[in-house]
Design a protein around this motif. Structure first.
Motif, mmCIF file in Angstrom:
data_model
loop_
_atom_site.group_PDB
_atom_site.id
_atom_site.type_symbol
_atom_site.label_atom_id
_atom_site.label_comp_id
_atom_site.label_asym_id
_atom_site.label_seq_id
_atom_site.Cartn_x
_atom_site.Cartn_y
_atom_site.Cartn_z
ATOM 1 N N TYR A 165 0.827 -1.202 0.000
ATOM 2 C CA TYR A 165 0.000 0.000 0.000
ATOM 3 C C TYR A 165 0.868 1.260 0.000
ATOM 4 N N LEU A 166 1.919 1.267 0.826
ATOM 5 C CA LEU A 166 2.786 2.443 0.896
ATOM 6 C C LEU A 166 3.551 2.665 -0.412
ATOM 7 N N LEU A 167 3.967 1.586 -1.063
ATOM 8 C CA LEU A 167 4.603 1.731 -2.376
ATOM 9 C C LEU A 167 3.652 2.413 -3.352
ATOM 10 N N GLU A 168 2.422 1.930 -3.352
ATOM 11 C CA GLU A 168 1.421 2.482 -4.265
ATOM 12 C C GLU A 168 1.120 3.941 -3.928
ATOM 13 N N ARG A 169 0.916 4.225 -2.637
ATOM 14 C CA ARG A 169 0.526 5.576 -2.224
ATOM 15 C C ARG A 169 1.671 6.576 -2.367
ATOM 16 N N GLU A 170 2.838 6.228 -1.873
ATOM 17 C CA GLU A 170 3.943 7.186 -1.820
ATOM 18 C C GLU A 170 4.660 7.354 -3.152
ATOM 19 N N LEU A 171 4.761 6.291 -3.925
ATOM 20 C CA LEU A 171 5.460 6.376 -5.203
ATOM 21 C C LEU A 171 4.511 6.518 -6.375
ATOM 22 N N GLY A 172 3.199 6.405 -6.104
ATOM 23 C CA GLY A 172 2.236 6.465 -7.193
ATOM 24 C C GLY A 172 2.460 5.337 -8.190
ATOM 25 N N GLU A 173 2.749 4.154 -7.643
ATOM 26 C CA GLU A 173 3.123 3.014 -8.473
ATOM 27 C C GLU A 173 2.180 1.825 -8.301
ATOM 28 N N PRO A 174 0.916 1.951 -8.689
ATOM 29 C CA PRO A 174 0.022 0.801 -8.528
ATOM 30 C C PRO A 174 0.440 -0.395 -9.380
ATOM 31 N N ARG A 175 1.020 -0.146 -10.547
ATOM 32 C CA ARG A 175 1.465 -1.273 -11.385
ATOM 33 C C ARG A 175 2.636 -2.006 -10.747
ATOM 34 N N LEU A 176 3.529 -1.261 -10.123
ATOM 35 C CA LEU A 176 4.647 -1.886 -9.416
ATOM 36 C C LEU A 176 4.131 -2.739 -8.269
ATOM 37 N N ALA A 177 3.216 -2.187 -7.479
ATOM 38 C CA ALA A 177 2.653 -2.950 -6.362
ATOM 39 C C ALA A 177 1.992 -4.224 -6.873
ATOM 40 N N ALA A 178 1.248 -4.115 -7.973
ATOM 41 C CA ALA A 178 0.592 -5.297 -8.549
ATOM 42 C C ALA A 178 1.620 -6.301 -9.046
ATOM 43 N N ALA A 179 2.711 -5.830 -9.645
ATOM 44 C CA ALA A 179 3.760 -6.729 -10.132
ATOM 45 C C ALA A 179 4.443 -7.458 -8.980
ATOM 46 N N ILE A 180 4.628 -6.759 -7.853
ATOM 47 C CA ILE A 180 5.242 -7.405 -6.686
ATOM 48 C C ILE A 180 4.291 -8.436 -6.091
ATOM 49 N N GLU A 181 3.012 -8.102 -6.030
ATOM 50 C CA GLU A 181 2.022 -9.093 -5.582
ATOM 51 C C GLU A 181 2.122 -10.357 -6.418
ATOM 52 N N GLN A 182 2.171 -10.182 -7.727
ATOM 53 C CA GLN A 182 2.235 -11.326 -8.630
ATOM 54 C C GLN A 182 3.538 -12.098 -8.429
ATOM 55 N N PHE A 183 4.647 -11.383 -8.282
ATOM 56 C CA PHE A 183 5.946 -12.020 -8.063
ATOM 57 C C PHE A 183 5.940 -12.861 -6.784
ATOM 58 N N MET A 184 5.327 -12.308 -5.708
ATOM 59 C CA MET A 184 5.294 -13.011 -4.428
ATOM 60 C C MET A 184 4.180 -14.052 -4.367
ATOM 61 N N GLU A 185 3.331 -14.064 -5.412
ATOM 62 C CA GLU A 185 2.157 -14.939 -5.425
ATOM 63 C C GLU A 185 1.323 -14.747 -4.160
ATOM 64 N N TYR A 186 1.070 -13.463 -3.892
ATOM 65 C CA TYR A 186 0.286 -13.064 -2.722
ATOM 66 C C TYR A 186 -0.743 -12.042 -3.182
ATOM 67 N N ASP A 187 -1.983 -12.186 -2.731
ATOM 68 C CA ASP A 187 -3.025 -11.216 -3.036
ATOM 69 C C ASP A 187 -3.329 -10.393 -1.801
ATOM 70 N N ARG A 188 -3.282 -9.070 -1.959
ATOM 71 C CA ARG A 188 -3.637 -8.201 -0.824
ATOM 72 C C ARG A 188 -5.064 -8.494 -0.370
ATOM 73 N N ARG A 189 -5.262 -8.272 0.949
ATOM 74 C CA ARG A 189 -6.562 -8.600 1.534
ATOM 75 C C ARG A 189 -7.139 -7.415 2.276
ATOM 76 N N GLY A 190 -8.454 -7.473 2.478
ATOM 77 C CA GLY A 190 -9.121 -6.495 3.324
ATOM 78 C C GLY A 190 -9.318 -5.147 2.690
ATOM 79 N N THR A 191 -9.814 -4.230 3.511
ATOM 80 C CA THR A 191 -10.150 -2.893 3.036
ATOM 81 C C THR A 191 -9.176 -1.849 3.599
ATOM 82 N N VAL A 192 -9.071 -0.751 2.869
ATOM 83 C CA VAL A 192 -8.302 0.400 3.346
ATOM 84 C C VAL A 192 -9.316 1.438 3.810
ATOM 85 N N TRP A 193 -9.158 1.879 5.044
ATOM 86 C CA TRP A 193 -10.021 2.906 5.622
ATOM 87 C C TRP A 193 -9.237 4.207 5.622
ATOM 88 N N ARG A 194 -9.806 5.230 4.977
ATOM 89 C CA ARG A 194 -9.119 6.534 4.912
ATOM 90 C C ARG A 194 -9.908 7.570 5.684
#
Length: 194
Positions: A165-194
């Motif tokens: 989440y911090l990678l996506e928010r601070e670097l504006g890199e949602p594609r990078l975050a998604a690529a790391i998820e795929q690399f780690m074979e892990y799917d983010r879970r739950g909700t973000v409360w702002r």
């Protein structure tokens, strides 16, 4: 972006190393991210929750850091002893609100004990909700984003979620975050409360 992950006696090494792994993978994929496990006292040897010992870690530099993560662990002992919460409070005063402070799992309770959560929403590991409620209003969400304080709950895997989440928010890199998820074979879970 410089990320420091604070190590202290009784820290959950799995929380810390999982968070570190996300940032290291991001750097290997070309992101401008520098990350390290750090200590607040020079030469400190850290024995973690499961008995893993860490030595030779660099000193933290909270005034030169963009993100300071505090992970869970034996938080009752850490809070009762008092040194770690005092160090975090001092670091925050020195660095100001330009420093993003993250609480991974029960690390949010340590942030509460440091006085950083007064009047602010936060989350933590479900078994620690009662403890966290002594310091703040508890939100039942995977991540609670309150600007310069971001907390995550749900056990050690919350370290992956918060770091991505911090990678996506601070670097504006949602594609990078998604690529790391795929690399780690892990799917983010739950909700973000702002």
């Amino acid at each position: 972006m410089r990320v420091e992950i604070m190590m202290y006696p009784g820290v959950s090494e799995i929380d810390a190393v999982m968070a570190l792994h996300v940032f290291k993978v991001a750097a290997r994929k070309g992101a401008e991210v520098e990350s390290a496990l750090v200590v607040s006292s020079e030469g400190e040897v850290i024995e973690s929750v499961d008995g893993v010992r860490f030595a030779g870690l660099p000193m933290w530099r909270p005034t030169e850091t963009d993100v300071l993560l505090v992970c869970g662990g034996w938080t009752h002992e850490v809070i009762a002893e008092g040194t770690v919460p005092r160090q975090i409070a001092r670091a925050r005063r020195s660095a100001g609100t330009g420093l993003i402070v993250g609480g991974v799992c029960a690390g949010a309770v340590v942030l509460g004990a440091a006085g950083l959560l007064k009047g602010r929403p936060a989350t933590t590991h479900h078994p620690a909700f009662a403890e966290l409620s002594e310091y703040t209003d508890v939100i039942d969400a995977r991540i609670v984003d309150d600007g310069d304080i971001v907390t995550s709950g749900g056990g050690p895997l919350a370290a992956f979620d918060l770091s991505l989440y911090l990678l996506e928010r601070e670097l504006g890199e949602p594609r990078l975050a998604a690529a790391i998820e795929q690399f780690m074979e892990y799917d983010r879970r739950g909700t973000v409360w702002r």
